[in-house]
Design a protein around this motif. Structure first.
Motif, short mmCIF file in Angstrom:
data_model
loop_
_atom_site.label_atom_id
_atom_site.label_comp_id
_atom_site.label_asym_id
_atom_site.label_seq_id
_atom_site.Cartn_x
_atom_site.Cartn_y
_atom_site.Cartn_z
N ARG A 145 0.95 -0.77 -0.44
CA ARG A 145 0.05 -0.08 0.07
C ARG A 145 0.69 1.31 -0.23
O ARG A 145 2.31 1.56 0.06
N ASP A 146 -0.21 2.37 -0.02
CA ASP A 146 1.31 4.17 0.03
C ASP A 146 1.38 4.26 1.18
O ASP A 146 1.22 3.40 1.72
N GLU A 147 2.71 4.80 1.15
CA GLU A 147 3.60 5.37 2.69
C GLU A 147 1.93 6.52 2.70
O GLU A 147 1.50 6.63 2.60
N GLY A 148 2.32 6.30 4.55
CA GLY A 148 1.79 6.88 5.21
C GLY A 148 -0.22 5.98 5.27
O GLY A 148 -0.57 7.18 5.86
N SER A 149 0.01 4.70 5.25
CA SER A 149 -0.85 4.05 5.71
C SER A 149 -0.36 3.36 6.59
O SER A 149 0.92 3.21 7.30
N SER A 150 -1.34 3.64 8.22
CA SER A 150 -1.89 3.02 9.04
C SER A 150 -3.24 2.28 9.75
O SER A 150 -4.24 2.37 9.06
N VAL A 151 -2.51 1.35 10.58
CA VAL A 151 -3.52 -0.44 10.18
C VAL A 151 -3.56 -0.69 11.97
O VAL A 151 -2.29 -0.49 12.95
N VAL A 152 -4.70 0.31 12.37
CA VAL A 152 -4.93 -0.11 13.79
C VAL A 152 -5.84 -1.86 13.88
O VAL A 152 -7.02 -1.94 13.48
N ILE A 153 -5.40 -2.42 15.20
CA ILE A 153 -6.21 -3.51 15.59
C ILE A 153 -6.43 -3.52 17.19
O ILE A 153 -5.04 -3.77 18.16
N THR A 154 -7.31 -4.12 17.77
CA THR A 154 -7.75 -3.54 19.18
C THR A 154 -8.98 -4.85 18.78
O THR A 154 -9.20 -5.69 18.62
N ALA A 155 -8.09 -5.60 20.58
CA ALA A 155 -8.99 -6.56 21.16
C ALA A 155 -9.19 -6.27 22.38
O ALA A 155 -8.34 -5.96 22.91
N PRO A 156 -10.48 -7.09 22.93
CA PRO A 156 -10.43 -7.14 24.31
C PRO A 156 -9.53 -8.40 24.85
O PRO A 156 -8.97 -9.51 23.74
N ARG A 157 -9.22 -8.80 26.37
CA ARG A 157 -7.83 -9.95 26.10
C ARG A 157 -8.61 -10.97 25.86
O ARG A 157 -9.77 -11.36 25.80
N HIS A 283 -2.63 10.97 8.91
CA HIS A 283 -2.17 10.02 8.42
C HIS A 283 -3.58 8.48 7.75
O HIS A 283 -4.46 8.95 8.40
N ARG A 284 -3.38 7.99 7.26
CA ARG A 284 -4.44 6.52 6.63
C ARG A 284 -4.62 5.80 7.48
O ARG A 284 -3.85 5.16 7.19
N LEU A 285 -6.05 6.35 7.99
CA LEU A 285 -5.94 4.79 9.26
C LEU A 285 -6.58 4.06 8.60
O LEU A 285 -8.32 4.15 8.35
N ARG A 286 -6.98 2.36 9.10
CA ARG A 286 -7.68 1.44 8.84
C ARG A 286 -7.80 0.38 10.35
O ARG A 286 -7.10 0.45 10.52
N GLU A 287 -9.42 0.66 10.83
CA GLU A 287 -9.40 -0.24 12.34
C GLU A 287 -9.54 -1.61 11.78
O GLU A 287 -10.87 -2.14 11.20
N PHE A 288 -9.69 -2.53 12.47
CA PHE A 288 -10.13 -3.78 12.70
C PHE A 288 -10.19 -4.28 14.03
O PHE A 288 -9.28 -3.74 15.57
N ARG A 289 -11.27 -5.06 14.47
CA ARG A 289 -11.58 -5.25 15.99
C ARG A 289 -11.54 -6.94 15.54
O ARG A 289 -12.47 -7.25 15.23
N LEU A 290 -11.21 -7.56 17.41
CA LEU A 290 -11.43 -8.74 17.44
C LEU A 290 -11.82 -9.02 18.08
O LEU A 290 -12.03 -8.45 19.60
N GLU A 291 -13.19 -9.56 17.86
CA GLU A 291 -14.16 -9.86 19.02
C GLU A 291 -14.55 -11.53 19.51
O GLU A 291 -14.61 -11.54 20.89
#
Length: 658
Positions: A145-157, A283-291
């Protein structure tokens, strides 16, 4: 079980019988020989482990954060054995006792054997579940992907975040000429990632560098000025915001992953604060969450019990549509609030949203801590909470203690505002009680409508009735927050010289006097701060954001120097006691400017160091080189010695002239 001697002996025999199979531990002070264990204060060092059986001593004062950590280490089918002591008669202790009476908690009889764990293990090859695999497919192409791309992955324990990261990093390691780095608060934090280094379909053959070879500590990564192709930041919420923002600039593509509930206490604050700051920086952000949980089944009773006990999932109540309702302020005790579960959850939800990091122990402290006051802004006709303010009483310092604080020898807890006043030289003001606003939050639907200012007025009325001399607060300094507090009549007294570890900002301290005497004391003190401000701004606060510096400057009064005698006292306090360098710096600066002969009384090396520190306001790395010391503490010792030499030589010269 109780924590009686007989119960401890029984728990010891039980855990020893399981120890040969591994996966067992004891959290507490009475760790049996031959059993792996840890003191509650060091519980965070165990993050990433998985256990099948665990003994936890609650003690008289429950170690709340350690309990939340320990519960998250247990695999599904494991046994969590609590040794419950005689609790102190506090609101949170009453809450714990109530939760211990729930049906999911078993109290084994003395003649019944303790249960053996029946851990639910994933058989065969380790695979990603459907949720993990979906995120893997979305994120694995990040290098293209293009530079300046950030991915955020969040999840409860327990949702397999580390397994997912291991799969991603394992794949990226096979790309050949591709520079990948992994960082985290400490090396132990990536151990779960190491264990989870798999492919989406099963164990992957490891090629190239081992994953442990790509770990770099955050400070080293920034100091080396390395620029890898991709950076993975694990447990990101445990790092301060300013460090995360700096790491975001290290690589053209960054993955931020973090746990967002439980011991970390990051929760929604991480998403609301840090991610918003990233967006503002382009920053271009893409967010993902694990449930879906992978360490235990869905709807696990222990996870649910811990979440409810500490209100880890608490959120603000949904606001009703329509016009903003009329509200009134009500002050409640921790005991009364603990008995109203719905209102308590609403309070915790608002406070968690308003702060970057909220830990399980925060709820315990708010309910039990002496001197805490909770103000609720409630709709007149009932309904969702409009706002909440959390304030703490801070007694004044006695004269001896106030002087010790000024000298840098003491810093008694529970006296934050009085200590700030004493440190800046207002010993009389430091002897008077103050009320500190620790947190203030307004329901998201009703923000920017004057409710925060209204609550601050209510705080002042409450403080006057309770006999406080002044009200104040400390918060991460931003221009908008400074303007908010200044508009409410609170004047800026101090900007902290180091950045806070959580917000990444310098801490501002604002105060408002509630009687004529307190207002006069603050006016005099701020007049001296206005004199010293340019020196601090050119030295320890050189990196302060310009907008914040402008907001401080606009709020300061006309400069009012306290005189040469006060400066001389501050210089002596630095030389002969432990007076903090930054607080003494303005006086030292003026001393060097007024007496050009000061440097002539020193050896060349010490003269160069003193000139660099006091006149040129150089930063610590450069001063360390000049002083031949490895860090700030060594430089300050060298500066104290040099100032003492000058002062003593001046006294000797004066006595000879006499």
């Amino acid at each position: 079980m109780s924590d009686s001697s007989a119960a401890v002996a029984r728990a010891t025999e039980w855990i020893r019988g399981l120890a040969s199979e591994g996966g067992v531990a004891w959290f507490g002070t009475r760790i049996p020989p031959g059993v792996d264990g840890v003191q509650p204060a060091q519980a965070a060092h165990w993050l990433g482990r998985e256990l099948d059986a665990l003994v936890f001593e609650t003690g008289r004062d429950l170690p709340a954060d350690a309990l939340a950590i320990a519960a998250g280490l247990l695999r599904g089918g494991g046994v969590f054995l609590l040794l419950v002591g005689s609790p102190a008669p506090t609101p949170f202790a009453h809450r714990l006792q109530r939760f211990l009476q729930e049906d999911i908690v078993e109290w084994p009889d003395a003649d019944v054997a303790l249960p053996a764990p029946r851990p639910i293990r994933r058989g065969g090859r380790l695979r990603l579940n459907a949720g993990q695999a979906r995120v893997f497919r979305e994120v694995v192409e990040l290098p293209a992907r293009d530079e300046g791309s950030s991915v955020v992955i969040t999840a409860p324990r327990g949702r397999g975040k580390s397994t997912l990261l291991g799969a991603l990093v394992g794949h990226w390691q096979t790309l050949g000429d591709f520079d990948l780095r992994v960082t985290a608060p400490n090396p132990a934090a990536i151990q779960p990632l190491l264990a989870g280094w798999v492919s989406p379909s099963g164990p992957q053959r490891r090629r190239g560098r081992g994953i442990s070879d790509v770990y770099v500590a955050p400070a080293q990564l920034l100091a080396d000025r390395a620029r890898p192709d991709l950076l993975v930041v694990d447990e990101a919420a445990a790092l301060p915001v300013h460090r995360l923002l700096a790491l975001a600039q290290v690589a053209p593509r960054v993955v931020f992953a973090t746990t967002t509930a439980g011991f970390e206490g990051s929760g929604r604050g991480f998403r609301l604060r840090f991610l918003e700051a990233l967006r503002q920086r382009g920053h271009r952000l893409r967010e993902f969450r694990l449930e879906r949980p992978v360490r235990w089944p869905a709807n696990d009773p222990l996870e649910d019990w811990i979440n409810r006990l500490f209100l880890l999932d608490a959120e603000a109540e949904p606001a009703v549509s329509g016009r903003q309702p009329a509200g009134r302020m009500r002050w409640v005790s921790g005991d009364r609030l603990e008995r109203d579960e719905r209102r308590l959850a609403a309070v915790v939800g608002l406070l968690s949203d308003a702060h970057y990091r909220t830990r399980p122990s925060d709820l315990q402290r708010w309910l039990d801590g002496p001197g805490w006051h909770v103000g609720l802004l409630e709709p007149v006709g009932g309904g969702p909470l409009l706002g909440v303010v959390l304030a703490r009483s801070e007694p004044g310092l006695d004269p001896v203690l106030a002087r010790a604080v000024w000298r840098g020898e003491r810093r008694p807890p529970g006296h934050f505002l009085p200590c700030v006043l004493a440190g800046h030289g207002s010993l009389d003001a430091a002897r008077r009680p103050a009320l500190r606003v620790a947190r203030i939050a307004v329901h998201p639907q009703w923000q920017r409508r004057g409710l925060g200012t209204r609550m601050l007025r209510a705080v002042q009325h409450f403080a006057r009735r309770q006999g406080f001399a002044m009200v104040g607060a400390s918060f991460g300094a931003r221009p908008d927050l400074l303007r908010f507090w200044n508009a409410a009549g609170f004047r800026t007294l101090r900007i902290g010289f180091q950045r806070e570890t959580t917000s990444g900002l310098h801490a501002a301290v604002v105060l408002r006097g509630l009687d004529a005497r307190a207002r006069d004391e603050l006016r005099l003190l701020r007049g001296q701060v206005a004199v010293d401000w340019p020196i601090w701004r050119g030295g320890p606060l050189r990196a302060l954001e310009s907008g914040t510096a402008s907001a401080v400057q606009q709020d300061l009064p006309a400069p009012q120097w306290h005189g040469a005698l006060a400066d001389a006292e501050s210089i002596l306090g630095f030389a002969d006691a432990g007076r903090p360098f930054e607080l003494a710096l303005p006086a030292l600066f003026r001393w060097l400017e007024a007496d050009a002969g000061v440097l002539d009384r020193l050896p060349v090396r010490d003269a160069h160091l003193l000139a660099a520190a006091l006149r040129d306001l150089r930063d610590w790395p450069e001063l360390s080189i000049l002083a031949g010391e490895s860090g700030r503490a060594g430089v300050i010792r060298a500066l104290r010695r040099a100032v003492r030499v000058v002062l003593q030589s001046g006294l000797s010269s004066a006595s000879q002239r006499a």
